[in-house]
Design an enzyme around this catalytic site. Structure first.
Site, short mmCIF file in Angstrom:
data_model
loop_
_atom_site.label_atom_id
_atom_site.label_comp_id
_atom_site.label_asym_id
_atom_site.label_seq_id
_atom_site.Cartn_x
_atom_site.Cartn_y
_atom_site.Cartn_z
N HIS A 1 0.84 -13.49 120.12
CA HIS A 1 1.41 -12.19 119.74
C HIS A 1 0.85 -11.69 118.42
CE1 HIS A 1 5.28 -12.65 122.41
NE2 HIS A 1 4.17 -12.54 123.11
N TYR B 1 9.48 -5.46 120.68
CA TYR B 1 10.43 -6.27 121.45
C TYR B 1 11.52 -5.42 122.08
CZ TYR B 1 8.29 -10.63 120.02
OH TYR B 1 7.41 -11.66 119.86
N GLU C 1 6.94 -15.13 114.01
CA GLU C 1 5.75 -14.30 113.84
C GLU C 1 5.68 -13.72 112.43
OE1 GLU C 1 6.09 -11.61 117.16
OE2 GLU C 1 5.96 -13.31 118.56
N ARG D 1 -9.08 -8.83 123.92
CA ARG D 1 -9.34 -10.14 124.54
C ARG D 1 -9.44 -11.16 123.42
NH1 ARG D 1 -9.22 -13.85 127.85
NH2 ARG D 1 -10.45 -14.00 129.78
N TYR E 1 -10.86 -14.58 121.76
CA TYR E 1 -12.04 -15.47 121.81
C TYR E 1 -11.99 -16.45 120.65
CZ TYR E 1 -14.03 -12.13 125.15
OH TYR E 1 -14.25 -11.33 126.24
N VAL F 1 -17.39 -22.68 129.12
CA VAL F 1 -17.30 -22.00 127.82
C VAL F 1 -16.20 -22.60 126.95
CG1 VAL F 1 -15.67 -20.17 128.48
CG2 VAL F 1 -17.47 -19.69 126.78
N LEU G 1 -16.36 -25.16 125.47
CA LEU G 1 -16.98 -25.90 124.36
C LEU G 1 -16.93 -25.13 123.05
CD1 LEU G 1 -20.91 -26.08 124.47
CD2 LEU G 1 -19.58 -24.05 125.05
N THR G 2 -16.55 -23.85 123.06
CA THR G 2 -16.64 -23.06 121.83
C THR G 2 -15.77 -23.61 120.69
OG1 THR G 2 -15.07 -21.46 122.78
CG2 THR G 2 -17.41 -20.93 122.93
N PRO G 3 -14.50 -23.98 120.92
CA PRO G 3 -13.75 -24.56 119.79
C PRO G 3 -14.30 -25.91 119.37
CG PRO G 3 -12.45 -24.71 121.79
CD PRO G 3 -13.63 -23.85 122.11
N THR H 1 -4.65 -16.96 130.27
CA THR H 1 -3.36 -16.55 129.72
C THR H 1 -2.32 -17.62 129.98
OG1 THR H 1 -1.77 -14.74 129.63
CG2 THR H 1 -2.58 -15.32 131.79
#
Length: 399
Positions: free
Chosen positions: A86, A96, A138, A207, A209, A276, A278-280, A393
């Site tokens: 969020h 909310y 948050e 999005r 990433y 994909v 593997l990115t982190p 998600t």
């Protein structure tokens, strides 16, 4: 405000209905809300709406909340994941009220009961209880961003300073702030939200990433897989739009956040990724390189073939320079560059690459994550040493 005993029983009584018709209810809710508030189409990922993933994710979350209404603390790991998502989308407290109003009216309309019905009153109290938890959690993260040098709130403009093709379908984007300001020192493994204008939709779309590099003073890097159409599955609106942009073009991004990151550089670390995912792991590996790789690292990666294997030369270079780094690669097709063929089977990996005292990090498609988690548990790795990040998600279901 706490729920009464009667309200708790009413919420629990809806569990069978949610199990049977939860997705139908949440699909109705999203359609209702986005029709009444079209401005939210730039907040919610319409690709996840199109695929039904968002509705399924929310249905699972609502069901889990109803099942644990007497002890919501059980859901804290899921809440932690949710609040970072969020914050990454710049969700604010007033949002909310909009969500709650549409959700409660959806329950009323789908179940064909009055808004004055005691069940709606019970779910109103339950929703407000959850919203209060999310909003306060948050706020703490937003406050942390405000106090972090180089961080920011909301959407910030970035230009694409450089594009680098990492494989036939993955491209890295080096992003520099248009305002020329500082960038924060984030935790390797965290992500940002990117927002671009999608001509096909006529509106902006977000999005999330992962940042695919450890913190740098002059750029953020994301490495994006182009989601092409496959059979009945449509292509990804944001990923294809990004791949079509040029160096110098501008996009928007939120500040780095997320609860999946390198925890302890001083103990053995095992990175297990698919595609994909593997990115982190690259970001975490690069963070360890900054510290001269103080402890053993196993970098285990599975993908379809050499053509789609991103950043292989980089990982091989790190391995050549640091004896502490070991690698194991699996391709679905036979290839001399791979250590094994088929699907990743951890029971066949050299045991030296899977030390019992290591932290394990998993990232990839849901089925991949579930399989590797089960394998690690079967191999005797304690669950608390296994950390997961799904790039779809929702969270990772392990049961």
């Amino acid at each position: 405000m706490s729920l009464t005993a009667n309200q708790i029983e009413l919420v629990k009584a809806t569990v069978p209905v949610l199990r049977e018709n939860g997705v139908a209810l949440t699909s109705y809710f999203y359609n209702r809300m986005l029709t009444n508030h079209p401005e939210l189409k730039q907040v919610f990922n319409l690709g996840h709406q199109r695929s039904g993933a968002q509705a399924r994710s929310l249905a699972n979350a609502v069901l889990a909340y109803a099942e644990n209404i007497e002890n919501p603390a059980v859901l804290l790991p899921a809440v932690e994941l949710m609040v970072h998502k969020h914050v990454s989308l710049d969700i604010q407290a007033p949002d909310y009220a909009i969500v709650g109003n549409n959700l409660l009216h959806s329950i009323s309309e789908v179940l064909q009961i009055s808004m004055d019905d005691p069940l709606i009153e019970a779910w109103t109290a339950a929703y407000n209880q959850l919203a209060d938890i999310l909003i306060s959690t948050e706020k703490a993260i937003y406050d942390e961003h405000q106090q972090t040098k180089g961080s920011w709130l909301g959407w910030r403009k970035f230009k694409i300073a450089k594009k680098v093709e990492e494989s036939s379908e993955i491209t890295s984007f080096y992003l520099q702030p248009v305002d020329g300001g500082d960038l924060p020192t984030y935790k390797a493994g965290q992500y940002i939200s990117v927002r671009v204008f999608v001509p096909e939709l006529g509106l902006k779309q977000p999005r999330q990433y992962t940042l695919s590099d450890n913190p740098k003073s002059d750029y953020l890097r994301i490495s994006v897989k182009r989601e092409d159409p496959k059979g009945e599955l449509a292509g990804g609106w944001v990923s294809t739009t990004l791949h079509g942009l040029n160096e110098g073009d501008e996009i928007e991004a939120t500040a780095p956040t997320g609860n999946f990151f390198l925890i302890d550089s001083q103990k053995p670390n095992v990175f297990i990724s698919g595609g994909v995912g593997l990115t982190p792991m690259i970001a975490m590996l690069n963070q360890l390189v900054e510290q001269n790789v103080p402890s053993p690292v196993s970098f285990i990666h599975a993908c379809r073939n050499a053509d789609v294997h991103a950043m292989k030369a980089h990982v091989d270079g790190v391995k050549a320079q640091y004896p502490n780094v070991s690698t194991f690669t699996v391709y679905e097709v036979e290839d001399a560059q791979a250590d094994a063929t088929g699907r990743l089977d951890l029971s066949q990996i050299p045991t030296a690459l899977l030390p019992k005292d290591a932290d394990y990090y998993l990232c990839g498609p849901m089925a991949f994550m579930q399989a590797q988690y089960k394998s690690l548990v079967d191999l005797g790795v304690p669950a608390e040493q296994i950390h997961l990040e799904a790039f779809n998600t929702g969270g990772v279901k392990l049961d």
